[in-house]
Structure formats: structure tokens, C-alpha cells
Design a protein around this motif. Structure first.
Motif, mmCIF file in Angstrom:
data_model
loop_
_atom_site.group_PDB
_atom_site.id
_atom_site.type_symbol
_atom_site.label_atom_id
_atom_site.label_comp_id
_atom_site.label_asym_id
_atom_site.label_seq_id
_atom_site.Cartn_x
_atom_site.Cartn_y
_atom_site.Cartn_z
ATOM 1 N N ALA A 171 0.808 -1.223 0.000
ATOM 2 C CA ALA A 171 0.000 0.000 0.000
ATOM 3 C C ALA A 171 0.844 1.277 0.000
ATOM 4 C CB ALA A 171 -0.947 -0.005 1.188
ATOM 5 N N SER A 172 2.141 1.146 0.329
ATOM 6 C CA SER A 172 2.972 2.354 0.336
ATOM 7 C C SER A 172 3.616 2.608 -1.020
ATOM 8 C CB SER A 172 4.049 2.233 1.418
ATOM 9 O OG SER A 172 4.945 1.196 1.064
ATOM 10 N N ARG A 173 3.388 1.720 -1.976
ATOM 11 C CA ARG A 173 4.006 1.935 -3.296
ATOM 12 C C ARG A 173 3.145 2.837 -4.175
ATOM 13 N NH1 ARG A 173 5.077 -4.323 -4.183
ATOM 14 N NH2 ARG A 173 6.205 -4.649 -2.244
ATOM 15 N N ALA A 174 3.797 3.467 -5.151
ATOM 16 C CA ALA A 174 3.095 4.461 -5.966
ATOM 17 C C ALA A 174 2.262 3.844 -7.086
ATOM 18 C CB ALA A 174 4.112 5.438 -6.559
ATOM 19 N N GLN A 175 2.708 2.702 -7.595
ATOM 20 C CA GLN A 175 2.048 2.151 -8.776
ATOM 21 C C GLN A 175 1.760 0.663 -8.624
ATOM 22 O OE1 GLN A 175 5.153 3.090 -11.630
ATOM 23 N NE2 GLN A 175 4.224 5.068 -12.089
ATOM 24 N N LEU A 176 0.870 0.177 -9.482
ATOM 25 C CA LEU A 176 0.547 -1.259 -9.516
ATOM 26 C C LEU A 176 0.929 -1.826 -10.881
ATOM 27 C CD1 LEU A 176 -3.075 -1.204 -8.023
ATOM 28 C CD2 LEU A 176 -1.010 -2.027 -6.868
ATOM 29 N N GLY A 177 1.204 -3.126 -10.918
ATOM 30 C CA GLY A 177 1.451 -3.792 -12.201
ATOM 31 C C GLY A 177 2.631 -3.220 -12.959
ATOM 32 N N PRO A 180 -6.913 2.597 -3.806
ATOM 33 C CA PRO A 180 -7.802 1.485 -3.452
ATOM 34 C C PRO A 180 -8.721 1.083 -4.612
ATOM 35 C CG PRO A 180 -7.662 3.052 -1.647
ATOM 36 C CD PRO A 180 -6.922 3.667 -2.792
ATOM 37 N N ASP A 181 -9.246 2.078 -5.343
ATOM 38 C CA ASP A 181 -10.130 1.763 -6.475
ATOM 39 C C ASP A 181 -9.402 0.987 -7.562
ATOM 40 O OD1 ASP A 181 -12.285 2.867 -5.314
ATOM 41 O OD2 ASP A 181 -12.248 4.752 -6.470
ATOM 42 N N ASN A 182 -8.184 1.457 -7.880
ATOM 43 C CA ASN A 182 -7.414 0.767 -8.919
ATOM 44 C C ASN A 182 -7.008 -0.631 -8.475
ATOM 45 O OD1 ASN A 182 -7.577 2.796 -10.767
ATOM 46 N ND2 ASN A 182 -5.529 3.624 -10.366
ATOM 47 N N LEU A 183 -6.720 -0.784 -7.188
ATOM 48 C CA LEU A 183 -6.349 -2.097 -6.662
ATOM 49 C C LEU A 183 -7.527 -3.067 -6.829
ATOM 50 C CD1 LEU A 183 -4.280 -3.870 -5.184
ATOM 51 C CD2 LEU A 183 -5.151 -2.979 -3.021
ATOM 52 N N ARG A 184 -8.724 -2.537 -6.587
ATOM 53 C CA ARG A 184 -9.943 -3.341 -6.736
ATOM 54 C C ARG A 184 -10.115 -3.755 -8.205
ATOM 55 N NH1 ARG A 184 -15.501 -3.832 -6.514
ATOM 56 N NH2 ARG A 184 -16.269 -4.493 -4.473
ATOM 57 N N THR A 185 -9.944 -2.784 -9.112
ATOM 58 C CA THR A 185 -10.058 -3.070 -10.550
ATOM 59 C C THR A 185 -9.050 -4.146 -10.955
ATOM 60 O OG1 THR A 185 -10.574 -0.737 -10.821
ATOM 61 C CG2 THR A 185 -10.044 -1.957 -12.821
ATOM 62 N N TRP A 186 -7.826 -4.009 -10.425
ATOM 63 C CA TRP A 186 -6.771 -4.966 -10.743
ATOM 64 C C TRP A 186 -7.152 -6.371 -10.265
ATOM 65 C CZ3 TRP A 186 -2.230 -5.592 -13.273
ATOM 66 C CH2 TRP A 186 -1.402 -6.636 -12.875
ATOM 67 N N LEU A 244 -13.759 -8.927 -3.000
ATOM 68 C CA LEU A 244 -12.913 -7.809 -3.432
ATOM 69 C C LEU A 244 -12.781 -6.781 -2.321
ATOM 70 C CD1 LEU A 244 -14.170 -7.331 -7.098
ATOM 71 C CD2 LEU A 244 -11.866 -7.987 -6.414
ATOM 72 N N ASP A 245 -13.934 -6.482 -1.657
ATOM 73 C CA ASP A 245 -13.906 -5.507 -0.563
ATOM 74 C C ASP A 245 -12.952 -5.966 0.542
ATOM 75 O OD1 ASP A 245 -15.754 -3.983 -1.861
ATOM 76 O OD2 ASP A 245 -17.491 -4.804 -0.786
ATOM 77 N N GLN A 246 -13.047 -7.269 0.872
ATOM 78 C CA GLN A 246 -12.199 -7.807 1.951
ATOM 79 C C GLN A 246 -10.720 -7.743 1.576
ATOM 80 O OE1 GLN A 246 -13.871 -11.725 2.201
ATOM 81 N NE2 GLN A 246 -15.525 -11.125 3.584
ATOM 82 N N LEU A 247 -10.408 -8.185 0.353
ATOM 83 C CA LEU A 247 -8.989 -8.198 -0.054
ATOM 84 C C LEU A 247 -8.399 -6.797 -0.126
ATOM 85 C CD1 LEU A 247 -8.663 -10.969 -2.799
ATOM 86 C CD2 LEU A 247 -7.621 -10.937 -0.531
ATOM 87 N N VAL A 248 -9.185 -5.867 -0.684
ATOM 88 C CA VAL A 248 -8.683 -4.489 -0.778
ATOM 89 C C VAL A 248 -8.455 -3.941 0.639
ATOM 90 C CG1 VAL A 248 -9.229 -2.122 -1.492
ATOM 91 C CG2 VAL A 248 -9.679 -4.020 -3.048
ATOM 92 N N ALA A 249 -9.414 -4.201 1.542
ATOM 93 C CA ALA A 249 -9.271 -3.709 2.916
ATOM 94 C C ALA A 249 -7.995 -4.279 3.546
ATOM 95 C CB ALA A 249 -10.494 -4.088 3.749
ATOM 96 N N TYR A 250 -7.732 -5.561 3.313
ATOM 97 C CA TYR A 250 -6.517 -6.173 3.868
ATOM 98 C C TYR A 250 -5.253 -5.584 3.234
ATOM 99 C CZ TYR A 250 -2.787 -9.591 4.566
ATOM 100 O OH TYR A 250 -1.579 -10.175 4.847
ATOM 101 N N LEU A 251 -5.215 -5.573 1.898
ATOM 102 C CA LEU A 251 -3.989 -5.118 1.217
ATOM 103 C C LEU A 251 -3.669 -3.657 1.542
ATOM 104 C CD1 LEU A 251 -4.527 -6.937 -2.211
ATOM 105 C CD2 LEU A 251 -2.879 -7.538 -0.422
ATOM 106 N N GLU A 252 -4.725 -2.863 1.802
ATOM 107 C CA GLU A 252 -4.489 -1.461 2.173
ATOM 108 C C GLU A 252 -3.856 -1.321 3.557
ATOM 109 O OE1 GLU A 252 -4.653 1.400 0.402
ATOM 110 O OE2 GLU A 252 -5.093 0.167 -1.356
ATOM 111 N N THR A 253 -3.915 -2.398 4.368
ATOM 112 C CA THR A 253 -3.241 -2.318 5.673
ATOM 113 C C THR A 253 -1.734 -2.572 5.534
ATOM 114 O OG1 THR A 253 -3.449 -4.680 6.220
ATOM 115 C CG2 THR A 253 -5.303 -3.252 6.862
#
Ligand code: CUA
Length: 318
Positions: free
Chosen positions: A264-270, A278-284, A307-316
Motif C-alpha cells: 500500500a505504500s508503493r506508488a504504482q501497480l502492475g 484502493p479503487d485501482n487495486l480493486r479493478t486490478w 474484493l472488498d475484503q482483499l482491498v481492505a486487507y492489502l491497504e493495511t
């Protein structure tokens, strides 16, 4: 953030000398271009169709020698200044002994190319991250380049020369930044479908900020307390996420895919394909193949709730 012409906007002594060589060769080429095209124009004008043929000229030793010697001198000169630069900026594997560990060889960072992302390891501190290289300013760091699959090429135009990452063979490059900032890195060798999205960032910090980053990065994750996130953590283990990814402090220890300990501290995904929100992480997570077709992360066909659960976890994972 990214410079439009990064090669012309160097931020390290090495990149500066590469820019200087480039400009030097460009000026020589521009001079030759001007002379040749000028002579063509003169010839076109002077020998345009007229009644009589111009005087025919068959051979001249002096001119032949001149037009052979001229290019030879230019080519030798360009080769000489190029070789001199290569010898100055290369991080040669002189101390590298077969079988020696990265630490023994004085390696500060090990960068491993994967289709299509970069694994980043700091042998001294044991920190592992992905697609983001944090460095302190004003320090010349020795970077070892490896590949897990095909040939990639490590390139940060504002900071380094290009250097291939070859499977089964270690290459080295010096990495240094004059001032704090974010510098764009890319894969510069075609390596398959998502070669274009095999980017990374080099983030240069003041030495104090770098030490603080290191401290944060060394911390392992703690189990989330909030319900949604802790359901996400359980789901992460239950699904096959943990068979490819690692999260320090949990049972997920695989290094087939990017380490997610501080995702969650990184600037980009993929590897740069989308910003890390968080929205982009969900889309991914909903369909990685739609965001980055061909990438190794499968579509798990997750339900909205999952998706909600995983995003909530990964954001921690900060
Ligand atoms: Cu990796 Cu192109």
C-alpha cells in the motif's frame, strides 16, 4: 515527474557524461549532414541540365586519400571517446568470485527481472520490494542485475547507462542520484507481451529519509484488527495468493510474484500500469488480465464482497 527528454536531463555524474557524449556525437553527425547536403545542393545547381557536358574528371589520388582518411579519423575519434566513457562508468564484476554471495561482492541492491516486473532486494538489510528502488542521494550504489526468465534491460535514463539482465549471468551497474526525486526506469529490451509495462521508479531520498524508509520497510506486517481487513487476510491465505506472493510476518513466503509486505505504500501497480489507489487495486484484483493482458496473475473471478475484503486487507500493508 518524468522528464520529456530524460537523456537530456541527467541527475547523476554518470548520466551527465552519457549526455555529453551523445551531444558530442550528435554535433559531429550534424556537421557531416550539413556538409554532405550542402555539397549535394551545390552540385544540383552547378551541374543542372545545360547544353554542354561539364568537364569530366577521372580520378584524383589526393581527393581519394582525403575522403578515406577523413571518415577513418572521425570513426576512430568517436570509438575512442565512447570506449573511454564505457570504461569510466562501467561497474565491472572485478571482485566477483563464482559462488560468492551478493554481500561478499559489495552489492547494495539486487534487481531481478521477471516477465513483467522487477524484484528489488537489499542484501544487507534483507528488504525485498518490487518495481520501486529507494536509494539515498550522493552514494554510488552497486546494483547486481539478474533475470528469472528472458533477457530484460535495466535503464534509468536520468541516472544510469542501459544494462541487460540476463538469465544465468550477473551484470552490474552503478546507481547514483545527485538530488532527491523520483526517476523513471524502464525495461529497454523487448521481453514479451507486456514489455511496455515493465516500468519501475527510482526514488532518491536524503540519507536521513532513506534511513527512515529502511526502518519502515524492515517491519513485518501485523494481523489486521478491523473485521473486513482480517476477513481479507484469511481470504488471502485461503485463495492461492500466498502460493505466489510473500507478506513478511505471515505464512505467505513465495517469490514467484511481487512481495506485498508494504504494497500500500508503493506508488504504482502492475509495474507502472496504473496508480496504486484502493479503487485501482480493486479493478486490478477483479480482472488483472483486463488491466495488463498476458500478465501472470490470473483472474480469480472474485465476488464483490471478496474484493472488498482483499482491498481492505492489502491497504493495511503499509
Ligand atoms: Cu523486460 Cu522488456
Amino acid at each position: 515527474m518524468e522528464s520529456t527528454f530524460p537523456v537530456f536531463d541527467p541527475a547523476s555524474p554518470q548520466a551527465e557524461s552519457i549526455r555529453d557524449l551523445f551531444v558530442h556525437v550528435l554535433l559531429i553527425s550534424a556537421g557531416i549532414f550539413a556538409i554532405v547536403s550542402g555539397l549535394i545542393c551545390v552540385a544540383l545547381y552547378r551541374f543542372r541540365v545545360t547544353e554542354k557536358l561539364p568537364v569530366q574528371d577521372f580520378g584524383s589520388h589526393k581527393r581519394e586519400i582525403a575522403w578515406m582518411a577523413g571518415p577513418v579519423i572521425i570513426v576512430v575519434w568517436i570509438a575512442a571517446i565512447s570506449i573511454k566513457l564505457i570504461l569510466t562508468i562501467n561497474a565491472l564484476p572485478t571482485q566477483y568470485v563464482k559462488g560468492a554471495t551478493a554481500e561478499q561482492d559489495g552489492v547494495d541492491i539486487v534487481v531481478t527481472g521477471h516477465q513483467w516486473w522487477w524484484e528489488i532486494e537489499y542484501p544487507a538489510s534483507g528488504i525485498v520490494t518490487a518495481n520501486e528502488i529507494h536509494i539515498p542521494t550522493g552514494k554510488k550504489l552497486r546494483v547486481a542485475l539478474r533475470s528469472e526468465d528472458v533477457i530484460h534491460c535495466f535503464w534509468v535514463a536520468q541516472l544510469t547507462r542501459k544494462m541487460d539482465a540476463i538469465p544465468g549471468h550477473e551484470n552490474f551497474v552503478w546507481l547514483e542520484a545527485d538530488k532527491p526525486g523520483t526517476y523513471q526506469g524502464r525495461c529497454a529490451e523487448y521481453c514479451g507481451t507486456q514489455h511496455a509495462w515493465m516500468n519501475f521508479l527510482v526514488i532518491a531520498h536524503d540519507p536521513d529519509d532513506f534511513a527512515a524508509w529502511q526502518q519502515r520497510e524492515k517491519q513485518t506486517s501485523t494481523p489486521p484488527t478491523e473485521k473486513l481487513a482480517s476477513d481479507g487476510a484469511a481470504l488471502f491465505m485461503k485463495l492461492t495468493c500466498s502460493q505466489c506472493h510473500a507478506v513478511a510476518g505471515t505464512d505467505a513466503k513465495e517469490d514467484f510474484a511481487p512481495d506485498l509486505t508494504h504494497l500500500a505504500s508503493r506508488a504504482q501497480l502492475g509495474a507502472g500500469v496504473i496508480k496504486n489507489t484502493p479503487d485501482n487495486l480493486r479493478t486490478w484484483l477483479a480482472n488483472p488480465q483486463a488491466v495488463k493482458p498476458g500478465c501472470k496473475m490470473p483472474n480469480f473471478k472474485l465476488k464483490d464482497e471478496q474484493l472488498d475484503q482483499l482491498v481492505a486487507y492489502l491497504e493495511t500493508l503499509r
